[in-house]
Design an enzyme around this catalytic site. Structure first.
Site, mmCIF file in Angstrom:
data_model
loop_
_atom_site.group_PDB
_atom_site.id
_atom_site.type_symbol
_atom_site.label_atom_id
_atom_site.label_comp_id
_atom_site.label_asym_id
_atom_site.label_seq_id
_atom_site.Cartn_x
_atom_site.Cartn_y
_atom_site.Cartn_z
ATOM 1 N N HIS A 1 -7.373 -3.421 9.193
ATOM 2 C CA HIS A 1 -8.658 -4.012 8.826
ATOM 3 C C HIS A 1 -9.599 -3.985 10.034
ATOM 4 C CE1 HIS A 1 -6.591 -6.437 5.335
ATOM 5 N NE2 HIS A 1 -6.449 -5.121 5.235
ATOM 6 N N HIS B 1 -12.952 -3.364 3.095
ATOM 7 C CA HIS B 1 -11.518 -3.641 3.255
ATOM 8 C C HIS B 1 -10.957 -3.127 4.590
ATOM 9 C CE1 HIS B 1 -7.263 -3.799 1.312
ATOM 10 N NE2 HIS B 1 -7.164 -3.745 2.628
ATOM 11 N N HIS C 1 -2.822 1.889 8.168
ATOM 12 C CA HIS C 1 -3.903 1.143 7.517
ATOM 13 C C HIS C 1 -4.133 -0.128 8.314
ATOM 14 C CE1 HIS C 1 -6.225 -1.137 4.648
ATOM 15 N NE2 HIS C 1 -5.277 -2.047 4.533
ATOM 16 N N GLU D 1 0.828 -1.213 0.000
ATOM 17 C CA GLU D 1 0.000 0.000 0.000
ATOM 18 C C GLU D 1 0.865 1.267 0.000
ATOM 19 O OE1 GLU D 1 -2.951 -0.476 -0.652
ATOM 20 O OE2 GLU D 1 -3.729 -2.266 0.342
HETATM 21 P P1 13P Z 1 1.066 -5.541 3.038
HETATM 22 O O1 13P Z 1 1.481 -6.845 3.686
HETATM 23 O O2 13P Z 1 1.632 -5.409 1.654
HETATM 24 O O3 13P Z 1 1.367 -4.368 3.927
HETATM 25 O O4 13P Z 1 -0.521 -5.597 2.812
HETATM 26 C C1 13P Z 1 -1.403 -5.696 3.891
HETATM 27 C C2 13P Z 1 -2.702 -5.072 3.602
HETATM 28 O O5 13P Z 1 -3.461 -4.833 4.525
HETATM 29 C C3 13P Z 1 -3.062 -4.759 2.197
HETATM 30 O O6 13P Z 1 -4.195 -3.942 2.109
HETATM 31 ZN ZN ZN Z 2 -5.476 -4.018 3.802
#
Ligand code: 13P
Ligand code: ZN
Length: 272
Positions: free
Chosen positions: A148, A218, A146, A123
């Site tokens: 989830h 997401h 970022h 990302e």
């Molecule tokens: P990465 O392992 O590349 O950081 O990806 C994790 C993720 O949450 C992708 O949206």
């Molecule tokens: Zn992600």
């Protein structure tokens, strides 16, 4: 850890805080497998005179970020687990420096050919785009996170909450802290391919006038002055979503705040 990092107390503190928060992301159930990524602009506390860059892996970027020319970032590695990062931060994250025209970067925490080399998060386009936006507007956020946060992701599976106004209305009306600490609310980003320049561009638009971007089905992108503060914003939003779901599952129709109560809280928020 390389010697030039070992002697930097401020950097060590940021790495320690990143590790602590990575552990919380895992504990909250927001970081399954390699989910979640964090980047920290460390340019203010890390200026290293490097005379020979030829030892470091160099990667070209698909876009350039002129405002980030020469800047240093601590970035989590792609495919790395937050629960591993919590224990061994520098085995799961790296330090990169953008080149002069910000069209590529050296990974200065690795040496070319090292067996354990890895790349920054997939990302990265969104992370760098956001850091560039922060630099352009001259605000003082250093961290992009970022994760989830499934409580917030769940809301985006309902069409009614893919409407930004409805989404913020429900989040603000569940808890006073959300009005105070997330005053600009959440910007909704309709589903797009993760890791793409397209989703990066839409995230930037969402963050122009919101505190957090919520990617449909997401996860979230939040910004803050420290890793802990950035986590707090997501945590508060997740609390609001949790209260909403608890009301629903208990068959309670949430009473919410009145307009007058919300206005009072917004006034309070101005002093934070
Ligand atoms: P990465 O392992 O590349 O950081 O990806 C994790 C993720 O949450 C992708 O949206
Ligand atoms: Zn992600």
């Amino acid at each position: 850890m390389k010697d030039f990092m070992r002697s930097n107390k401020e950097l060590k503190n940021i790495i320690r805080e990143t590790a602590e928060i990575a552990g919380y992301l895992w504990q909250r159930g927001w970081a399954e497998r390699n989910a979640s990524n964090i980047s920290v602009n460390i340019a203010d506390i890390f200026q290293e005179e490097i005379s020979d860059y030829s030892a470091f892996p160099f990667h070209t970027l698909p876009l350039s970020y002129p405002k980030l020319s020469g800047k240093y970032f601590l970035v989590t590695g792609t495919g790395k687990r937050m629960r591993d990062l919590a224990r061994k931060p520098m085995k799961n994250s790296l330090i990169l420096q953008l080149n002069g025209d910000a069209s590529g970067y050296w990974i200065i925490s690795q040496n070319i050919g090292d067996a354990e080399n890895f790349l920054p998060t997939s990302e990265l386009p969104t992370h760098l785009g956001i850091h560039q936006m922060i630099a352009e507007r001259g605000s003082n956020e250093k961290v992009v996170m970022h994760t989830h946060a499934h409580e917030l992701v769940t809301l985006t599976h309902a069409k009614e909450f893919c409407d930004q106004e409805n989404l913020n209305k429900v989040l603000w009306s569940m808890h006073p802290e959300t009005v105070i600490f997330v005053p600009k609310g959440v910007g909704f980003v309709p589903y797009l391919l993760p890791g793409s320049n397209e989703i990066a561009a839409e995230t930037l638009k969402a963050l122009q006038n919101h505190d957090v971007a919520l990617w449909e089905k997401h996860g979230v992108f939040a910004i803050g002055r420290s890793v802990a503060e950035t986590f707090d914003v997501i945590d508060i939003l997740a609390k609001s979503a949790n209260i909403f779901f608890m009301c629903r599952s208990a068959n309670i129709l949430p009473d919410s705040f009145s307009e007058a109560q919300l206005a009072e809280l917004r006034k309070l928020a101005e002093n934070f």
